[in-house]
Design a protein around this motif. Structure first.
Motif, PDB file in Angstrom:
ATOM      1  N   UNK A 101       0.880  -1.364  -0.038  1.00 14.51           N
ATOM      2  CA  UNK A 101       0.074   0.033   0.148  1.00 14.51           C
ATOM      3  C   UNK A 101       0.924   1.234  -0.027  1.00 14.51           C
ATOM      4  N   UNK A 102       1.710   1.415   0.843  1.00  9.72           N
ATOM      5  CA  UNK A 102       2.767   2.437   0.808  1.00  9.72           C
ATOM      6  C   UNK A 102       3.933   2.548   0.006  1.00  9.72           C
ATOM      7  N   UNK A 103       3.734   1.282  -1.163  1.00 15.45           N
ATOM      8  CA  UNK A 103       5.061   1.349  -2.065  1.00 15.45           C
ATOM      9  C   UNK A 103       6.505   1.161  -1.753  1.00 15.45           C
ATOM     10  N   UNK A 104       6.381   0.305  -0.566  1.00 18.47           N
ATOM     11  CA  UNK A 104       7.768   0.023  -0.178  1.00 18.47           C
ATOM     12  C   UNK A 104       8.179  -1.069  -1.003  1.00 18.47           C
ATOM     13  N   UNK A 105       7.344  -2.128  -1.377  1.00 17.03           N
ATOM     14  CA  UNK A 105       7.365  -3.154  -2.200  1.00 17.03           C
ATOM     15  C   UNK A 105       6.276  -3.001  -3.400  1.00 17.03           C
TER      16      UNK A 105
END
Length: 125
Positions: free
Chosen positions: A87-91
């Motif tokens: 969701x938070x675009x880490x992966x």
């Protein structure tokens, strides 16, 4: 990519135990996450590392420190955190082409300091 480590100083939660059933206007039931889980997801945002989105295979090791000995499902905790990282675009995604493993992930008890310690390391060359 070097090893990425960060801590989320929040009590770990699962999605599975935080669901609610509602009815649509037409009477059909649907399941959604509880407000408690939605707030947990939002609170985690502030502790996400500021990095480019990971698009190559990694191992994600989670150390979940809970404030209680109440039984929980490790897989549920992992699933919730993987979804938050997406969701938070880490992966980029939590499928096996990105998250190749969760080796070393465990649940511990720390009554005074519940938290999630995250360690992301590259797999292969």
């Amino acid at each position: 990519m070097e090893v990425i480590k960060f801590t989320i100083p929040i009590e770990p939660r699962t999605k599975k135990n935080s669901q609610q059933i509602f009815k649509k206007a037409n009477g059909k039931p649907f399941i959604t996450q509880s407000n408690i889980y939605k707030q947990y997801e939002k609170d985690c945002k502030y502790f996400m590392p500021k990095i480019d989105t990971i698009t190559t295979p990694v191992n994600i090791k989670y150390s979940f420190y809970r404030s209680t000995r109440r039984l929980c499902d490790l897989n549920g905790l992992i699933q919730a955190m993987d979804d938050i990282l997406v969701k938070y675009k880490v992966i980029l995604d939590d499928n096996f082409t990105i998250v190749a493993g969760h080796d070393g992930s465990r649940v511990f008890i720390d009554k005074d300091n519940p938290r999630i310690e995250v360690e992301i390391s590259k797999i292969g060359d």
